[in-house]
Design an enzyme around this catalytic site. Sequence first.
Site, PDB file in Angstrom:
ATOM      1  CB  SER A   9      -9.237   0.576  -0.433  1.00  0.00           C
ATOM      2  OG  SER A   9      -8.419   0.614  -1.558  1.00  0.00           O
TER       3      SER A   9
ATOM      4  CG  HIS B  48      -5.228   3.901   0.385  1.00  0.00           C
ATOM      5  ND1 HIS B  48      -4.792   2.595   0.326  1.00  0.00           N
ATOM      6  CD2 HIS B  48      -6.480   3.901  -0.138  1.00  0.00           C
ATOM      7  CE1 HIS B  48      -5.728   1.833  -0.208  1.00  0.00           C
ATOM      8  NE2 HIS B  48      -6.764   2.596  -0.506  1.00  0.00           N
TER       9      HIS B  48
ATOM     10  CG  ASP C 104      -2.288   0.585   0.928  1.00  0.00           C
ATOM     11  OD1 ASP C 104      -2.350   1.803   0.694  1.00  0.00           O
ATOM     12  OD2 ASP C 104      -3.288  -0.158   0.929  1.00  0.00           O
TER      13      ASP C 104
END
Length: 779
Positions: A422, A109, A56
């Site tokens: 996600s 994120h 990620d």
Amino acid sequence: MDGVKRVWPVRYYYPASTPSAASNSSSLYLHHATGVEKALKELGVDGKGIKIGIVDSGVDYNHPELGGCWKTEGCPWQYGEDFIGDKYNEADAIPIIEPNPTPMDCAGHGTHVSGILAGRGPQVRGVAPGATFGMYRVFSCPINGEGGSSDDILLQGIEAAFEDGHDIINLSLGGGAWSEEPVAVACAQIVQQGVVVVAALGNDGAGGLQTGSAPAIARGVISVGSVDNWNVTSKPGIITSAQGTQKIALSMPGDSKYPFDFDSDTPLEIPAGGEDSIVGCANYTENMSGKIVVVKRGGCTFNEKATYAYTAGAIGVICYNNVAGDMSPAVSNSVPIPFVGISDDDGKHVTDTLAAGKATVKAPKGAREISPSKTGGQISLFSSIGPSAELDMVPLISAPGGNIWSTYPQKLGSYASLSGTSMATPYISGTVALLKQARPDLDVRAITRLLVSNGKPITDPATGLKTTPFMSGAGLVNIYDAIKSRVQFDPPVLSLNDSKISHIQGYSKLESLGSVRWAARTISIHNTDCKKSLHLSLSNAAANSLSMILANGSFSYSPRTWPADTSSVSEDTLPQVYSPNAEKTIGPGKSCSVTVFIVAPKGLKDLESWYYGGFINFTLQWDGEKTTSTQVVSYGGYNGDSTIQDVLSPPSDGLPALVDTVTGEPVNDLSTLVIDNNATKAILFGLSIPSRLVEIMLVDAATDKSAGYMVQGYNEYLARTCPECSVPYVGVPLTKTVFTDSKLTNVTRVPAGKYHVRIRALRPFGDTSVDSDYQVWDS
């Protein structure tokens, strides 16, 4: 080159999330609905002893709820590295790759994903906080609102996670649409080596069917869809008008540099003009300086809406949903004004108020309010929809992903709410960790079987039928039931493709059905209880069918649902399941097989391209037990001949089109068009379904023979496009340079003359060497 089996072009990937309204800081309601809370409390599992690699944007490992450490003794973060650095920009000709010593997150994120897995409270309680983690940073800091990565960098991170011996690899990212994508190929091979790979299906649900992305569509990978959270904590907006005041819920971007903070009453305005202006997809005719514009969702991207508003002088945008429920907008930071979303109900109130006169909005800084979500537990509108390009069933399972509160880099506020597959993906990775801890003897296939067959199908409140498995997979995950399960179904999913019309063979009782589309499949059932016999029976639960062809024959990116009216539904418009052995008894530790005959809904028109599906419900009861339980095998297919489908976008999209790359405007007058090598013109085209091969060539107008492939004119394995998808269209520069080979290495320049552009798009399952298997467009 010696030793090279195949070469792929480098493609770009993006995190599969969007900003959203902040949600309730307690995770218990999530964990209750998915069986996580029950597994934690009754079974004592928390992921201990399981290693999870996260590929990620990095992690703020100093966050107190994520351990506050990096690779020290007792720290949850024992593995990982940075493969990209802070300066990477995919738009650069040669992107800068300068990895840092540790994978510290500057985008947010990865830290958000990490909290869903590893959060230790008090605000964020992860699904598997006792696991050991690794972070493999492959996304950089957002530049101009973007933060993509490429195949080569992703592969480094995935391979490192595999080499470090992780039991599970979490991939909250996606791009492309085919199992032949390099990242998909790598993940399929990793699965074969005994590692569970969990991947986000994508956030292109607005584009309709076949919008799933790689690597989620890879063989053996657990593909994940998203359901909305049950509680939402939103920022209140106070609307004031002559009629009084009304409070609305604003969906705030969690990673925006431009918060929707207005401490005093600020005027609201709806753009004047036609439909394009109402949705904010055209230049405004009025000056919006000092005002917040109100626009409707649809017609163009959120970024384009923000740009048009900003150009007109607006200081903010409120976008209301064009379908029922809340909305999670995603706008890049390249447009320097705040952008928020509101529900369709709140949108109606605001527009009705403005129709009656003037109105203002006030949104004080720091204000938050908790409220139940109207769409809690339903499939998120953004969640991509299957099947895959090769008609395989995706997603396999769903988890909470809409409006999820989790950890965020401390420099960016410590906590935020994001929406996306996600967010659903680490939830599933966490449940896999609990399952592996509780039942360490299970291999990858057994884990997938248990996870999927114990999913809980979701009922569509509009039709009363089950939501199609092409949206939900087997439904909402329930990890407690998966851990406690004493039976395994193989396969847990039946992909039926596009079966031909014929009389059913092998089951005489169905001869009366006549000529239908049907498929026979065999399901192996293993009773893992070594002491008790299992008695089972099966039944069919038909799900909604979906089509992107409207009743009038036009194409729509928002799929049409059948049945639209549930007051009178003919049985032949729903899929049917029959079995000559619908009831079985399986001895302790024994296995048996059940054959099912699945009949497509013959009452629906082939030319409307319906995708049908449902769930085979197995009711289970063991000897000496009064209670029964249910597990499912989902199925889905295409009601027609997929090989004759058009591939290129419908004419209503205005594509293919010749455009000026400087002005962005269409080139309508071709009488004086001169093509040189300045690349100021381009052909834009779109795909309504994925295509194995798309060729774009210059054709001599006199001979109708190809002069060669245009620059970027030979494209293998292309994904779908749509106005609101990650890829809205494909552009190919128009110059005098062409290539005479498919590898685009033999360069030549066409002589002076008249030419036209030809696009050849291979239809589903077509043969690349057969001309009739292509859809052809000539300019």
